[in-house]
Design an enzyme around this catalytic site. Structure first.
Site, PDB file in Angstrom:
ATOM      1  N   CYS A  74       0.621  -1.148  -0.097  1.00  0.00           N
ATOM      2  CA  CYS A  74       0.092   0.072   0.191  1.00  0.00           C
ATOM      3  C   CYS A  74       0.733   1.321  -0.007  1.00  0.00           C
ATOM      4  O   CYS A  74       0.480   2.055  -0.834  1.00  0.00           O
ATOM      5  CB  CYS A  74      -0.917   0.159   1.143  1.00  0.00           C
ATOM      6  SG  CYS A  74      -0.204  -0.094   2.899  1.00  0.00           S
ATOM      7  N   HIS A 129      -1.557   6.554   5.632  1.00  0.00           N
ATOM      8  CA  HIS A 129      -0.201   5.753   5.555  1.00  0.00           C
ATOM      9  C   HIS A 129       1.008   6.032   4.748  1.00  0.00           C
ATOM     10  O   HIS A 129       1.456   5.426   4.413  1.00  0.00           O
ATOM     11  CB  HIS A 129      -0.543   4.144   5.019  1.00  0.00           C
ATOM     12  CG  HIS A 129      -0.018   3.045   5.951  1.00  0.00           C
ATOM     13  ND1 HIS A 129      -0.237   1.794   5.627  1.00  0.00           N
ATOM     14  CD2 HIS A 129       1.083   3.159   6.895  1.00  0.00           C
ATOM     15  CE1 HIS A 129       0.673   1.292   6.211  1.00  0.00           C
ATOM     16  NE2 HIS A 129       1.328   2.103   7.254  1.00  0.00           N
TER      17      HIS A 129
END
Length: 478
Positions: A74, A129
């Protein structure tokens, strides 16, 4: 402080004036889903999952049949989306671990900053993130309105209050979702925040909203009321016979079919919430004024180490998240803009995450920043006409120099035309596949075509070397 902090107000003012003098610019709504595989949707052929809203979105616009994430996990892909660069250029080659200090560099001009500088209202909802500290959050990277951004990756829980059961504070707690009550569900609450942005915005200005879902990442915690439906469906489709896992390299295993009721319920709820947002656009008469993009940050979680499998299956593609095989990097991507892009168009030309930055600039009538999004290529021509020969045979490549819990080992990969080479660093092994006849990467042709394998390997290693040297920062004023 960012390098342009002293002039940002002037830039935004100039952008606002320019926007006012320009014919109405489109809004941009970008849905980024977490860990959604390319085979997880009805429009892509799934018979087990039910995704009518996303299927309709795909049918209303351009659907890429060979779209890739910039990386098999990710954080690197998210960095590529924000910067238009392959992730190693900005020093992010793995998902960002707690207290690692890794973050998206402040010297990068993000897509949020590029749109804000042209007078757009910018919003960010959900998973980020790309850094843990206050200085690394979306608000410091060009997004003026943010909500429900935690400091880690996955959510602590999909169930209110979106924290661990022991009540201790963690990086994974999802903020900004009070007031709430028992029975509230995370994806529903996130959508409430996205709708809040749409309803409170300044209607005289265009907007860019990045809506980054935590779903369908683990923990697989579905809305309880939907699980029984898919338990019955799995039984009707497969009976009681279990399906043996598929063997993957390095002792890992892949899930052989889509049959997890909890994952299916999580995905149906996500689909319903995508539909909620699109309905509000319709109700506000914004649908034809809004470019909607839907994609994922990597392939579905299919393959795991230590005798386990992931919750979904990417078949006929090989492996899943964490791997540079097709199952780990092939993702859905749809771009819908009714009245401007022809619905039902399927694009077979390979493309990937860094392309979205220059594409959205061009579709919105904004200036390109080629020194910033230097690995991305605008897809505006191809989504408008269905054809762009200059994009057909360009190389795409991936670099993941780390082990991953999916069982994968450090590797890099390159696709050129229909040919794809994967190199594993720990073993020195090359694997060569012809995706035109073998999309499942089952027949390694490196021994049959050694010269092609050597040539692609050399090109891949040259790219790895070149992209690990960081270019100079780019100024918005250029």
């Amino acid at each position: 402080m960012k390098r342009f902090s002293l002039t940002l107000a002037a830039i935004l003012l100039a952008g606002s004036v320019a926007a006012a003098a320009t014919p109405e610019r489109p809004n941009v709504l970008l849905f980024l889903v977490d860990d959604l595989g390319s085979q997880d949707l009805g429009v892509e052929g799934s018979k087990f999952y039910e995704t009518p809203a996303i299927d309709a979105l795909a049918a209303s616009g351009v659907r890429f049949s060979s779209f890739y994430s910039a990386h098999p996990v990710c954080s690197p892909t998210r960095a590529a989306l924000m910067t238009g660069k392959v992730p190693q250029r900005v020093g992010i080659t793995d998902y960002i671990k707690p207290k690692s200090g890794v973050a998206l560099p402040g010297t990068e001009t993000t897509i949020g900053e590029a749109f804000a500088a042209q007078g757009y209202q910018t919003g960010y909802v959900g998973k980020w993130h790309l850094g843990e500290a206050d200085t690394d959050q979306p608000a410091q990277h060009g997004f003026q309105w943010t909500a429900a951004v935690n400091r880690g990756g996955q959510p602590a829980s999909y169930y209110y209050p979106y924290r661990k059961k022991d009540g201790k504070d963690t990086l994974w707690d999802v903020p900004d979702l009070e007031p709430g009550s028992d029975g509230d569900y995370l994806t529903d609450a996130l959508t409430g925040k996205a709708l809040e942005f749409l309803k409170q915005r300044d209607a005289t200005k265009p907007f860019l909203l990045c809506f980054s879902h935590y779903a369908v990442h683990t923990p697989i915690q579905p809305p309880p009321q939907l699980v029984a439906k898919y338990q019955a469906k799995a039984k009707a489709m497969y009976g009681d016979a279990p399906a043996p896992p598929l063997e993957a390299p390095f002792g890992a295993q892949s899930r052989p079919r889509q049959d997890d009721p909890a994952y299916a319920a999580l995905l149906e709820n996500l689909d319903s919430n995508i539909g909620r947002v699109l309905k509000v656009l319709e109700d506000q008469k914004l649908r034809e004024k809004t470019i909607v993009v839907f994609t994922s940050d990597n392939g579905g979680l299919c393959t795991l180490a230590k005798g386990r499998t992931g919750p979904t299956s990417n078949l006929p593609l090989r492996c899943g998240k964490g791997w540079n095989y097709e199952g780990g990097i092939r993702t859905p991507c749809y771009i819908s803009w009714p009245g401007h892009l022809k619905g039902g168009t399927v694009i077979g030309t390979p493309a990937y995450t860094p392309d979205l930055y220059p594409t959205l600039l061009e579709l919105s009538g904004l200036p390109q920043l080629p020194e910033q999004h230097l690995d991305g290529r605008s897809l505006a021509s191809i989504v408008g006409t269905g054809k762009d020969d200059s994009l057909k045979d360009r190389p795409l490549a991936w670099y993941y120099p780390h082990e991953h819990g999916s069982g994968s080992q450090p590797s890099a990969a390159l696709r050129l035309g229909s040919w794809k080479l994967i190199h594993f660093f720990t073993t020195g092994q090359n694997e060569l596949y012809d995706l035109s006849s073998d999309p499942g990467e089952q027949h390694n042709l490196s021994a049959v075509q050694p010269e092609r394998a050597r040539a692609l390997h050399q090109e891949l290693m040259n790219w790895v070397t070149a992209t690990n040297s960081k270019p100079k920062p780019v100024s918005l004023t250029k």
